[in-house]
Design a protein around this motif. Structure first.
Motif, PDB file in Angstrom:
ATOM      1  N   GLU A  83       7.591 141.731 -21.208  1.00  0.00           N
ATOM      2  CA  GLU A  83       8.521 141.671 -21.904  1.00  0.00           C
ATOM      3  C   GLU A  83       8.682 142.588 -23.073  1.00  0.00           C
ATOM      4  O   GLU A  83      10.008 143.044 -22.974  1.00  0.00           O
ATOM      5  N   GLU A  84       7.827 143.198 -23.429  1.00  0.00           N
ATOM      6  CA  GLU A  84       7.868 144.102 -24.459  1.00  0.00           C
ATOM      7  C   GLU A  84       8.524 145.500 -23.934  1.00  0.00           C
ATOM      8  O   GLU A  84       9.341 146.151 -24.448  1.00  0.00           O
ATOM      9  N   PHE A  85       8.124 145.816 -22.709  1.00  0.00           N
ATOM     10  CA  PHE A  85       8.563 146.867 -22.253  1.00  0.00           C
ATOM     11  C   PHE A  85       9.657 146.677 -21.016  1.00  0.00           C
ATOM     12  O   PHE A  85      10.164 147.652 -20.474  1.00  0.00           O
ATOM     13  N   GLY A  86      10.058 145.301 -21.202  1.00  0.00           N
ATOM     14  CA  GLY A  86      11.554 145.135 -20.651  1.00  0.00           C
ATOM     15  C   GLY A  86      11.644 145.273 -19.210  1.00  0.00           C
ATOM     16  O   GLY A  86      12.212 145.505 -18.425  1.00  0.00           O
ATOM     17  N   VAL A  87      10.241 144.945 -18.458  1.00  0.00           N
ATOM     18  CA  VAL A  87      10.228 144.748 -16.980  1.00  0.00           C
ATOM     19  C   VAL A  87      11.100 143.490 -16.560  1.00  0.00           C
ATOM     20  O   VAL A  87      10.972 142.496 -17.141  1.00  0.00           O
ATOM     21  N   LYS A 143       3.213 150.057  -9.620  1.00  0.00           N
ATOM     22  CA  LYS A 143       2.141 149.603  -8.961  1.00  0.00           C
ATOM     23  C   LYS A 143       1.179 149.401 -10.280  1.00  0.00           C
ATOM     24  O   LYS A 143       0.801 150.212 -11.025  1.00  0.00           O
ATOM     25  N   LEU A 144       0.668 148.253 -10.627  1.00  0.00           N
ATOM     26  CA  LEU A 144      -0.285 147.823 -11.586  1.00  0.00           C
ATOM     27  C   LEU A 144      -1.282 147.148 -10.780  1.00  0.00           C
ATOM     28  O   LEU A 144      -1.782 147.140  -9.757  1.00  0.00           O
ATOM     29  N   GLY A 145      -2.536 146.434 -11.702  1.00  0.00           N
ATOM     30  CA  GLY A 145      -3.822 145.994 -11.164  1.00  0.00           C
ATOM     31  C   GLY A 145      -4.773 146.691 -11.446  1.00  0.00           C
ATOM     32  O   GLY A 145      -5.586 146.696 -10.771  1.00  0.00           O
ATOM     33  N   THR A 146      -4.732 147.509 -12.572  1.00  0.00           N
ATOM     34  CA  THR A 146      -5.800 148.387 -13.064  1.00  0.00           C
ATOM     35  C   THR A 146      -6.182 148.136 -14.429  1.00  0.00           C
ATOM     36  O   THR A 146      -5.732 147.321 -14.843  1.00  0.00           O
ATOM     37  N   ASP A 147      -7.245 148.801 -14.875  1.00  0.00           N
ATOM     38  CA  ASP A 147      -7.785 148.464 -16.353  1.00  0.00           C
ATOM     39  C   ASP A 147      -6.945 149.476 -17.441  1.00  0.00           C
ATOM     40  O   ASP A 147      -7.233 149.414 -18.525  1.00  0.00           O
ATOM     41  N   ARG A 148      -5.779 150.085 -16.629  1.00  0.00           N
ATOM     42  CA  ARG A 148      -4.825 150.894 -17.653  1.00  0.00           C
ATOM     43  C   ARG A 148      -3.419 150.424 -17.484  1.00  0.00           C
ATOM     44  O   ARG A 148      -2.583 151.280 -17.846  1.00  0.00           O
ATOM     45  N   ASP A 149      -3.237 149.159 -17.227  1.00  0.00           N
ATOM     46  CA  ASP A 149      -1.916 148.713 -16.888  1.00  0.00           C
ATOM     47  C   ASP A 149      -1.191 149.014 -18.071  1.00  0.00           C
ATOM     48  O   ASP A 149       0.265 149.318 -18.013  1.00  0.00           O
ATOM     49  N   VAL A 150      -1.382 148.509 -19.355  1.00  0.00           N
ATOM     50  CA  VAL A 150      -0.591 148.880 -20.616  1.00  0.00           C
ATOM     51  C   VAL A 150      -0.292 150.237 -20.747  1.00  0.00           C
ATOM     52  O   VAL A 150       0.787 150.642 -21.109  1.00  0.00           O
ATOM     53  N   GLU A 151      -1.234 151.075 -20.563  1.00  0.00           N
ATOM     54  CA  GLU A 151      -0.908 152.398 -20.719  1.00  0.00           C
ATOM     55  C   GLU A 151       0.085 153.189 -19.722  1.00  0.00           C
ATOM     56  O   GLU A 151       0.923 153.771 -19.991  1.00  0.00           O
ATOM     57  N   ILE A 152       0.050 152.554 -18.546  1.00  0.00           N
ATOM     58  CA  ILE A 152       0.936 153.073 -17.510  1.00  0.00           C
ATOM     59  C   ILE A 152       2.344 152.699 -17.889  1.00  0.00           C
ATOM     60  O   ILE A 152       3.127 153.309 -17.578  1.00  0.00           O
ATOM     61  N   LEU A 153       2.381 151.287 -18.288  1.00  0.00           N
ATOM     62  CA  LEU A 153       3.788 150.761 -18.460  1.00  0.00           C
ATOM     63  C   LEU A 153       4.375 151.593 -19.935  1.00  0.00           C
ATOM     64  O   LEU A 153       5.603 151.802 -19.598  1.00  0.00           O
ATOM     65  N   ARG A 154       3.594 151.850 -20.797  1.00  0.00           N
ATOM     66  CA  ARG A 154       4.005 152.649 -21.927  1.00  0.00           C
ATOM     67  C   ARG A 154       4.498 153.969 -21.476  1.00  0.00           C
ATOM     68  O   ARG A 154       5.493 154.311 -22.013  1.00  0.00           O
TER      69      ARG A 154
END
Ligand code: MG
Length: 339
Positions: free
Chosen positions: A199-203, A157-168
């Motif tokens: 794309e970078e994180f392979g989603v 689940k995303l849609g926050t101001d920490r989306d990149v950090e969560i994916l990482r």
């Protein structure tokens, strides 16, 4: 042969608070529906109401007795019954979906056959299900990913101001397949900025980046995206599909949005006619509602039926997603029993 309606509130607790872009909680109250015929055969269904779609436990409990004034004399006449319910009191899709599931369950039990078999489907064609990682602190997201080791496909689940950090965090913790659901939490420009990150994180899949009514915006994102874009909140019933054609790659069908198993089948047929990807999803609900939705899974590409697997105290046993593979029960009707 008049049918009798019984209802019972099921209080369900998730293992972890289940948080998405518009909030969340740990306790959920769904409504179990029983339709009992003259011979004592019971058809079961479950309503999982969501405020976002205009329903609460209380609205379901208020709507069901009204719908019960129009129960079919013949439980096999499901099409007529569903049409009558949809026109006598609009909205209330979760309440109607519970009645629809209960009629299908009753008919299957009377015939001694699983619903999926009555529909001519092959249970072995059911795809693997995703398992959802809700919003949380970085540390707890890491712990949840490790806890969910048996599931080969994660949905975050995303849609926050920490989306990149969560994916990482996810990518650092696992090399499993990751799909993303932003639950309406992005704008077009945010989504376009996130596409290279995904794309970078392979989603592999992006679900509902924008608010429901921004269908043209979905089209703008789709033209720039290299992964399938799926409409969830933008697609409640079959009537929503024509406007989505060309703007998304696929749709996410949920019984608590579309209001009936037969409507779910219609949505699948319409989406297929447009060459769209078909996904089936769920709310936080017991294995009763999950198993009703699971009946259509041999017809779909993407399955996200983890609502009961996220629970601490599932009161029902039916379809399972152990090891990620969705398995349909062989029992008559929906094939659900109490635990
Ligand atoms: Mg979704």
């Amino acid at each position: 042969m008049p049918l009798r309606l019984e209802t019972q509130v099921l209080t369900l607790t998730t293992k972890h608070p289940f948080i998405i872009a518009r909030g969340g909680q740990s306790e959920y109250r769904t409504v179990m529906v029983k339709l009992v015929d003259d011979d004592g055969v019971e058809g079961w269904g479950e309503a999982a109401p969501t405020k976002f779609y205009g329903e609460t436990t209380e609205t379901v409990l208020a709507a069901l007795p009204y719908y019960a004034t129009a129960l079919p004399d013949d439980p096999f006449r499901i099409e007529d019954a569903e049409l009558r319910w949809a026109t006598m009191l609009r909205g209330n899709p979760a309440a109607r979906a519970a009645l629809s599931a209960a009629l299908h369950d009753l008919v299957g039990k009377r015939l001694g056959m699983p619903v999926w078999k009555l529909w001519g489907l092959d249970a072995a064609k059911a795809p693997r299900s995703t398992f959802t990682i809700g919003l949380d602190t970085t540390e707890r997201i890491r712990a949840k990913v490790l806890e969910a080791a048996e599931y080969p496909i994660l949905k975050v689940k995303l849609g926050t101001d920490r989306d990149v950090e969560i994916l990482r965090t996810l990518r650092e913790t696992t090399d499993r397949e990751i799909r993303v659901d932003a639950n309406c939490g992005w704008s077009v420009s945010q989504a376009v900025r996130m596409l290279p990150v995904l794309e970078e994180f392979g989603v592999t899949v992006l679900e509902q980046p924008l608010p429901p009514e921004q269908v043209d915006g979905l089209g703008a994102i789709r033209r720039r995206a290299s992964i399938p874009l799926i409409a969830d909140e933008s697609c409640r019933t079959a009537a929503d599909i024509p406007a989505l054609v060309g703007n998304v790659d696929g749709i996410n069908i949920k019984l608590a949005k579309c209001g009936s198993l037969r409507e779910a089948l219609r949505m699948i047929a319409i989406a297929r006619a447009h060459g769209m990807v078909v996904m089936v999803g769920c709310m936080i609900e017991s294995s009763l509602a999950i198993t009703a939705a699971a009946q259509v899974t041999p017809l779909v590409d993407i399955v996200d039926l983890d609502g009961a697997a996220l629970l601490r105290d599932d009161p029902m046993a039916g379809a399972t997603i152990a090891g990620g593979q969705l398995r349909l029960p062989d029992g008559p009707g929906l094939g659900v029993r109490r635990r």
